[in-house]
Design a protein around this motif. Structure first.
Motif, PDB file in Angstrom:
ATOM      1  N   GLU A   1      -4.192   0.484  -2.586  1.00 17.39           N
ATOM      2  CA  GLU A   1      -3.546  -0.798  -2.816  1.00 17.39           C
ATOM      3  C   GLU A   1      -2.706  -0.636  -4.058  1.00 17.39           C
ATOM      4  O   GLU A   1      -2.982  -0.168  -5.004  1.00 17.39           O
TER       5      GLU A   1
ATOM      6  N   THR B   1     -13.678   0.770   4.735  1.00 14.51           N
ATOM      7  CA  THR B   1     -12.376  -0.140   4.005  1.00 14.51           C
ATOM      8  C   THR B   1     -12.763  -1.174   2.941  1.00 14.51           C
ATOM      9  O   THR B   1     -14.196  -1.006   2.569  1.00 14.51           O
ATOM     10  N   SER B   2     -11.769  -1.455   1.885  1.00 16.50           N
ATOM     11  CA  SER B   2     -12.362  -2.294   0.787  1.00 16.50           C
ATOM     12  C   SER B   2     -13.192  -1.761  -0.150  1.00 16.50           C
ATOM     13  O   SER B   2     -13.929  -2.263  -1.002  1.00 16.50           O
ATOM     14  N   ASN B   3     -13.243  -0.293  -0.144  1.00 17.79           N
ATOM     15  CA  ASN B   3     -13.981   0.438  -1.183  1.00 17.79           C
ATOM     16  C   ASN B   3     -13.012   0.252  -2.488  1.00 17.79           C
ATOM     17  O   ASN B   3     -11.964  -0.016  -2.559  1.00 17.79           O
ATOM     18  N   HIS B   4     -13.830   0.706  -3.749  1.00 16.92           N
ATOM     19  CA  HIS B   4     -13.178   0.440  -4.989  1.00 16.92           C
ATOM     20  C   HIS B   4     -13.068   1.622  -5.899  1.00 16.92           C
ATOM     21  O   HIS B   4     -14.174   2.323  -5.895  1.00 16.92           O
TER      22      HIS B   4
ATOM     23  N   SER C   1       0.704  -1.148  -0.067  1.00 14.36           N
ATOM     24  CA  SER C   1       0.064   0.227   0.032  1.00 14.36           C
ATOM     25  C   SER C   1       0.787   1.275  -0.092  1.00 14.36           C
ATOM     26  O   SER C   1       2.065   1.311   0.353  1.00 14.36           O
TER      27      SER C   1
ATOM     28  N   ASN D   1      -8.611  -1.485  -4.624  1.00 11.41           N
ATOM     29  CA  ASN D   1      -9.164  -1.296  -3.185  1.00 11.41           C
ATOM     30  C   ASN D   1      -8.330  -0.095  -2.387  1.00 11.41           C
ATOM     31  O   ASN D   1      -7.191   0.318  -2.552  1.00 11.41           O
TER      32      ASN D   1
ATOM     33  N   GLY E   1      -8.857   2.620   1.386  1.00  8.91           N
ATOM     34  CA  GLY E   1      -9.513   2.528   2.840  1.00  8.91           C
ATOM     35  C   GLY E   1      -9.561   4.028   3.300  1.00  8.91           C
ATOM     36  O   GLY E   1      -8.439   4.750   2.841  1.00  8.91           O
TER      37      GLY E   1
END
Length: 266
Positions: free
Chosen positions: A245, A222-225, A166, A188, A190
């Motif tokens: 990421e 978290t783990s939005n795109h 990251s 990904n 956050g």
């Protein structure tokens, strides 16, 4: 509005000059390869020099001598000290027990940049970090990101953590606009409310929100795109940590394995 160009940083086209600090953490070699050539300075924080020497020992990496090795030098190996001393690297010892090797390195870099460019010139800093190892050390690195924001003797510019998978930085208050692309970053992201309650409004993500309250113990993004080359986050309240990421080619090949292997050698 605060505009960020993290993709350019990783593609050899930085928006502003930056230096690199190597901590005593496993080095993500592909990521360091991506940023080391266009950096205006390279500093090792104490045993970060041990890590850099190991990195230099591998094939396919971009070798560069540090400008300085800074710290109380209690963890610097004799081998690394001699190796870099033979290359003319500065190795100033700073025994101050009230500051860390991280902050000592930031201070040295800031003073050196002031001497080159003047006190009004910004310098971003990329920290080669490791967030996948010991939890206390990971929190220490995040703590330093917030601690230095108001200390102009340490930082006048932006601070980035470049870890195993990251790139992370602290968003500004108000509107933030990040220029990203799929050559540097996977999808990904956050937005982490490290300092407590804040409200965010986003655009350019798969799941956008408006005036959304986020706080540890309640709801955290978290783990939005990513769904656009330009994404925006408006911050009202405490400043959250934004983490992107890296694409696979910029990730450490096996962060867990790399962390164990490098630790065994130090």
């Amino acid at each position: 509005m605060t505009t960020w160009y993290p993709a350019g940083l990783l593609e050899g086209a930085p928006a502003k000059p930056y230096g690199i600090i190597v901590l005593n953490q496993p080095i993500n070699a592909p990521a360091l390869n991506a940023v080391v050539e266009t950096a205006v300075m390279l500093v090792c924080a104490d045993a970060g020099a041990n890590r850099l020497m190991q990195y230099d020992g591998h094939t396919g990496v971009k070798k560069r001598s540090p400008d300085a090795i800074v710290g109380d030098l209690d963890s610097l190996s004799n081998e690394a000290r001699q190796h870099y001393a033979n290359q003319g690297v500065q190795i100033p010892e700073d025994p101050d027990q009230y500051s860390t090797d991280f902050t000592k390195s930031l201070r040295w870099m800031r003073r050196e940049w002031d001497s080159r460019e003047g006190e009004d010139s910004d310098l971003d800093v990329v920290v080669m970090s490791g967030l996948g190892g010991r939890v206390d050390q990971a929190f220490s690195q995040i703590h330093h990101m917030y601690m230095v924001l108001q200390q102009r003797d340490l930082l006048r510019g932006s601070l980035y953590l470049l870890s195993e998978q990251s790139l992370s930085f602290v968003l500004a208050a108000g509107q933030n606009e990040m220029h990203v692309n799929n050559r540097a970053f996977a999808e990904n992201v956050g937005i982490i409310p490290v300092l407590g309650l804040t409200h965010i409004t986003t655009s350019g993500f798969e799941w956008d929100v408006s005036n959304w309250a986020t706080e540890f113990g309640k709801q955290v993004s978290t783990s939005n795109h990513i769904r656009s080359d330009v994404v925006k986050v408006k911050v009202h309240g405490s400043r959250p940590l934004f983490t992107l990421e890296l694409v696979k080619d910029l990730c450490a090949s096996d962060p867990q394995q790399q962390s164990r292997a490098v630790t065994e050698k130090v």
